[in-house]
Design a protein around this motif. Structure first.
Motif, PDB file in Angstrom:
ATOM      1  N   ILE A 232       0.841  -1.201   0.000  1.00  0.00           N
ATOM      2  CA  ILE A 232       0.000   0.000   0.000  1.00  0.00           C
ATOM      3  C   ILE A 232       0.874   1.249   0.000  1.00  0.00           C
ATOM      4  O   ILE A 232       1.858   1.333   0.720  1.00  0.00           O
ATOM      5  N   ARG A 233       0.475   2.224  -0.794  1.00  0.00           N
ATOM      6  CA  ARG A 233       1.149   3.525  -0.824  1.00  0.00           C
ATOM      7  C   ARG A 233       0.096   4.628  -0.634  1.00  0.00           C
ATOM      8  O   ARG A 233      -0.947   4.611  -1.293  1.00  0.00           O
ATOM      9  N   VAL A 234       0.367   5.568   0.254  1.00  0.00           N
ATOM     10  CA  VAL A 234      -0.530   6.710   0.468  1.00  0.00           C
ATOM     11  C   VAL A 234      -0.127   7.850  -0.461  1.00  0.00           C
ATOM     12  O   VAL A 234       1.022   8.289  -0.450  1.00  0.00           O
ATOM     13  N   VAL A 235      -1.064   8.308  -1.267  1.00  0.00           N
ATOM     14  CA  VAL A 235      -0.893   9.502  -2.093  1.00  0.00           C
ATOM     15  C   VAL A 235      -2.097  10.398  -1.820  1.00  0.00           C
ATOM     16  O   VAL A 235      -3.211  10.097  -2.242  1.00  0.00           O
ATOM     17  N   HIS A 236      -1.888  11.467  -1.083  1.00  0.00           N
ATOM     18  CA  HIS A 236      -2.991  12.367  -0.736  1.00  0.00           C
ATOM     19  C   HIS A 236      -3.568  13.018  -1.990  1.00  0.00           C
ATOM     20  O   HIS A 236      -2.831  13.401  -2.901  1.00  0.00           O
ATOM     21  N   ILE A 237      -4.876  13.148  -2.017  1.00  0.00           N
ATOM     22  CA  ILE A 237      -5.528  13.910  -3.084  1.00  0.00           C
ATOM     23  C   ILE A 237      -5.772  15.322  -2.572  1.00  0.00           C
ATOM     24  O   ILE A 237      -5.243  15.712  -1.533  1.00  0.00           O
ATOM     25  N   GLY A 238      -6.546  16.123  -3.292  1.00  0.00           N
ATOM     26  CA  GLY A 238      -6.680  17.492  -2.837  1.00  0.00           C
ATOM     27  C   GLY A 238      -7.727  18.283  -3.567  1.00  0.00           C
ATOM     28  O   GLY A 238      -8.633  17.729  -4.187  1.00  0.00           O
ATOM     29  N   ALA A 239      -7.589  19.568  -3.498  1.00  0.00           N
ATOM     30  CA  ALA A 239      -8.548  20.498  -4.081  1.00  0.00           C
ATOM     31  C   ALA A 239      -7.969  21.134  -5.340  1.00  0.00           C
ATOM     32  O   ALA A 239      -6.749  21.250  -5.485  1.00  0.00           O
ATOM     33  N   ASP A 240      -8.846  21.537  -6.233  1.00  0.00           N
ATOM     34  CA  ASP A 240      -8.467  22.370  -7.373  1.00  0.00           C
ATOM     35  C   ASP A 240      -8.355  23.795  -6.843  1.00  0.00           C
ATOM     36  O   ASP A 240      -9.342  24.523  -6.756  1.00  0.00           O
ATOM     37  N   THR A 241      -7.152  24.180  -6.462  1.00  0.00           N
ATOM     38  CA  THR A 241      -6.969  25.432  -5.724  1.00  0.00           C
ATOM     39  C   THR A 241      -7.110  26.677  -6.589  1.00  0.00           C
ATOM     40  O   THR A 241      -7.145  27.787  -6.060  1.00  0.00           O
ATOM     41  N   ASP A 242      -7.170  26.504  -7.911  1.00  0.00           N
ATOM     42  CA  ASP A 242      -7.504  27.651  -8.767  1.00  0.00           C
ATOM     43  C   ASP A 242      -9.001  27.926  -8.713  1.00  0.00           C
ATOM     44  O   ASP A 242      -9.433  29.080  -8.631  1.00  0.00           O
ATOM     45  N   LEU A 243      -9.798  26.855  -8.764  1.00  0.00           N
ATOM     46  CA  LEU A 243     -11.252  26.995  -8.686  1.00  0.00           C
ATOM     47  C   LEU A 243     -11.684  27.315  -7.263  1.00  0.00           C
ATOM     48  O   LEU A 243     -12.424  28.275  -7.017  1.00  0.00           O
ATOM     49  N   TRP A 244     -11.212  26.512  -6.319  1.00  0.00           N
ATOM     50  CA  TRP A 244     -11.572  26.697  -4.912  1.00  0.00           C
ATOM     51  C   TRP A 244     -10.582  27.681  -4.293  1.00  0.00           C
ATOM     52  O   TRP A 244      -9.533  27.309  -3.788  1.00  0.00           O
ATOM     53  N   SER A 245     -10.947  28.950  -4.336  1.00  0.00           N
ATOM     54  CA  SER A 245     -10.055  30.013  -3.874  1.00  0.00           C
ATOM     55  C   SER A 245     -10.887  31.115  -3.213  1.00  0.00           C
ATOM     56  O   SER A 245     -12.093  31.223  -3.455  1.00  0.00           O
ATOM     57  N   PRO A 246     -10.276  31.937  -2.390  1.00  0.00           N
ATOM     58  CA  PRO A 246     -11.021  33.040  -1.761  1.00  0.00           C
ATOM     59  C   PRO A 246     -11.446  34.076  -2.797  1.00  0.00           C
ATOM     60  O   PRO A 246     -10.765  34.283  -3.808  1.00  0.00           O
ATOM     61  N   ASP A 247     -12.561  34.734  -2.544  1.00  0.00           N
ATOM     62  CA  ASP A 247     -13.031  35.838  -3.388  1.00  0.00           C
ATOM     63  C   ASP A 247     -13.763  36.832  -2.487  1.00  0.00           C
ATOM     64  O   ASP A 247     -14.934  36.636  -2.152  1.00  0.00           O
ATOM     65  N   PRO A 248     -13.087  37.909  -2.078  1.00  0.00           N
ATOM     66  CA  PRO A 248     -13.697  38.878  -1.154  1.00  0.00           C
ATOM     67  C   PRO A 248     -14.950  39.548  -1.715  1.00  0.00           C
ATOM     68  O   PRO A 248     -15.740  40.106  -0.943  1.00  0.00           O
ATOM     69  N   SER A 249     -15.142  39.480  -3.033  1.00  0.00           N
ATOM     70  CA  SER A 249     -16.328  40.126  -3.610  1.00  0.00           C
ATOM     71  C   SER A 249     -17.612  39.355  -3.322  1.00  0.00           C
ATOM     72  O   SER A 249     -18.711  39.887  -3.498  1.00  0.00           O
ATOM     73  N   VAL A 250     -17.501  38.079  -2.896  1.00  0.00           N
ATOM     74  CA  VAL A 250     -18.693  37.288  -2.557  1.00  0.00           C
ATOM     75  C   VAL A 250     -19.086  37.617  -1.118  1.00  0.00           C
ATOM     76  O   VAL A 250     -18.317  37.400  -0.182  1.00  0.00           O
ATOM     77  N   ALA A 251     -20.300  38.140  -0.959  1.00  0.00           N
ATOM     78  CA  ALA A 251     -20.751  38.576   0.358  1.00  0.00           C
ATOM     79  C   ALA A 251     -20.994  37.383   1.283  1.00  0.00           C
ATOM     80  O   ALA A 251     -21.556  36.370   0.873  1.00  0.00           O
ATOM     81  N   GLU A 252     -20.560  37.534   2.527  1.00  0.00           N
ATOM     82  CA  GLU A 252     -20.781  36.503   3.544  1.00  0.00           C
ATOM     83  C   GLU A 252     -22.207  36.637   4.072  1.00  0.00           C
ATOM     84  O   GLU A 252     -22.658  37.740   4.404  1.00  0.00           O
ATOM     85  N   VAL A 253     -22.930  35.526   4.142  1.00  0.00           N
ATOM     86  CA  VAL A 253     -24.317  35.539   4.618  1.00  0.00           C
ATOM     87  C   VAL A 253     -24.329  35.203   6.108  1.00  0.00           C
ATOM     88  O   VAL A 253     -23.913  34.112   6.496  1.00  0.00           O
ATOM     89  N   PRO A 254     -24.780  36.110   6.950  1.00  0.00           N
ATOM     90  CA  PRO A 254     -24.776  35.853   8.400  1.00  0.00           C
ATOM     91  C   PRO A 254     -25.528  34.572   8.753  1.00  0.00           C
ATOM     92  O   PRO A 254     -26.646  34.342   8.282  1.00  0.00           O
ATOM     93  N   GLY A 255     -24.892  33.744   9.566  1.00  0.00           N
ATOM     94  CA  GLY A 255     -25.534  32.532  10.053  1.00  0.00           C
ATOM     95  C   GLY A 255     -25.496  31.352   9.113  1.00  0.00           C
ATOM     96  O   GLY A 255     -25.969  30.264   9.458  1.00  0.00           O
ATOM     97  N   ARG A 256     -24.919  31.521   7.923  1.00  0.00           N
ATOM     98  CA  ARG A 256     -24.962  30.430   6.934  1.00  0.00           C
ATOM     99  C   ARG A 256     -23.918  29.357   7.221  1.00  0.00           C
ATOM    100  O   ARG A 256     -22.741  29.638   7.383  1.00  0.00           O
TER     101      ARG A 256
END
Length: 443
Positions: A232-256
């Motif tokens: 057995i060999r462990v190879v971690h997978i992950g996220a598409d960090t270009d797609l899944w990235s911060p965007d301050p222009s998206v408003a945070e919804v209180p309580g969501r």
């Protein structure tokens, strides 16, 4: 030169170097909108192609969705059709007589009629036939958790060395569903459905090269499936960090609060999150939950939503685009992974990549992804609605904590969990399998 040496292919020697590989990537379920296996196939195939390898994804319904682009000329899809017995809107359908093509189709229907799940076995038999007919076309065959009898026999049967990804043993899902089953009839039904796990256990023990996605899964594969650790060999997978990235222009919804979950799969722990939300709303009436997944019209989750009067506080969304999904997670104050067990937890990695603060259980491999409690997430025991409610309340009430954990979470993903790193580690394992086969042929 022996016939076996010819069959081993041009890459069987010791001087493989960085020569591009011809890869057959098998997946009996490939749609990335239906579960983690499809997500894995989509991203690992893309990144392997970007490394210069030729990748042919061979999949059944629901068919894989692959990325396109000028840098992905070496990536293509081959559809290996099943009878698609579980398709919507007529799941568990009986095919018409003219749909039957051979004995494998008859086996598929017979297994469904007796309450079993046929796809891992029947896909492996069809894949074996295709690979045998195209002997010499591939340097390596990569199976994505089919674990069917048809893939046994080594290169003489399927034409190339085999590497198998096991995300986690399905025996874990089976046990959790049995534990949650109400009455002997339901337990008997669960046992029939999961009968294929006996096959997967037998096959796994005979596999020469197993790839898994976390140390937790590695341990489960040894304990549940009896695979020898050195295989057995462990190879971690992950996220598409270009797609899944911060965007301050998206408003945070209180309580969501956002989570990704199948409504009535006990493994995912959604029932505990609903109970936590009911507790949380007594102190924070703005708290509400958006579930990325299919709503169950009946069952424990639907009953809990009704019992606690949460019809207006829980919303299910399904069939949205990647961009819409990312914006939904960005808009949340908290992302939550309430699972009892995960072999890796892509939703955790993806939420962290957006910089959204994470509350997660310690089930399975989740701590490997989410990191230490208080540093990159807030961690709670699996199945504990009270602890989940307390952590969610703490996170919703502390903007500074959310910002700190969100920033640290993205840094952790960028350092450890990207698809590019996963593809590099996977390709290294391919070359080891090819070299090992070449050494065996020479001996």
């Amino acid at each position: 030169m022996t016939a076996e040496a010819v069959e081993a292919g041009p890459l069987a020697g010791a001087h493989d170097g960085d020569r591009p590989l011809r890869i057959a990537l098998l997946t009996y379920k490939g749609n990335p909108f239906c579960g983690g296996q499809g997500v894995y196939v989509r991203h690992i195939s893309r990144e392997l192609a970007r490394l210069g390898h030729s990748v042919e994804v061979i999949g059944s319904q629901p068919y894989p969705v692959l990325d396109e682009g000028e840098d992905l000329a070496g990536l293509r899809l081959t559809e290996l059709a099943s009878l698609d017995l579980y398709r919507q809107p007529d799941p568990f359908r009986t095919p018409k007589r003219e749909e039957y093509r051979d004995w494998v189709d008859a086996l598929e229907v017979a297994t469904m009629w007796t309450g079993g799940f046929p796809e891992p076995l029947t896909f492996s038999l069809r894949a074996r036939r295709l690979l045998a007919a195209r002997r010499g076309a591939f340097d390596v065959v990569h199976d994505n958790q089919t674990l069917g009898y048809g893939l046994l026999g080594g290169p003489s049967a399927i034409g190339a060395p085999l590497v198998t990804t096991i995300h986690h043993p399905i025996t874990v899902d089976r046990q959790l569903e049995l534990d949650a089953a109400d009455g002997w009839k339901r337990r008997a039904s669960v046992r029939r459905w999961y009968a294929f796990t006996r096959m997967q256990k037998r096959v796994a023990r005979r596999l020469p090269s197993v790839l898994t996605v976390s140390g937790s899964s590695e341990q489960e594969i040894v304990e549940h499936l009896g695979v020898r650790p050195e295989r057995i060999r462990v190879v971690h997978i992950g996220a598409d960090t270009d797609l899944w990235s911060p965007d301050p222009s998206v408003a945070e919804v209180p309580g969501r609060i956002v989570t990704t979950s199948s409504a009535d799969v006990p493994l995912k722990g959604l029932i505990h999150l609903v109970e936590a939300l009911a507790k949380l709303r007594t102190e924070n009436p703005a708290a509400h939950l958006v579930v990325v997944g299919k709503r169950a019209e009946d069952g424990p989750v639907a009953q809990a939503i009704e019992r606690y009067g949460l019809e207006d506080a829980v919303r299910f969304v399904k069939g949205i685009s990647d961009a819409e999904l990312v914006d939904l997670v960005r808009s949340a104050q908290v992302s939550c992974v309430p699972s009892l067990y995960e072999g890796f937890s892509l939703p955790a990695a993806e939420a962290m990549a957006t910089g959204t603060a994470l509350v997660a259980t310690t089930g399975g491999a989740i701590p490997e992804v989410a990191g230490p409690d208080g540093e990159t997430c807030l961690a709670v025991p699996p199945g504990d609605a009270g602890a989940l409610a307390a952590a969610l309340g703490r996170m919703l009430g502390d903007g500074e904590l959310r910002a700190r954990l969100g920033s640290a979470g993205r840094a952790r993903v960028l350092e450890r969990f990207t698809w590019a790193r996963a593809a590099q580690g996977t390709a290294e394992l391919y070359r080891e399998a090819i070299a090992r086969q070449g050494a065996g042929v020479r001996r």
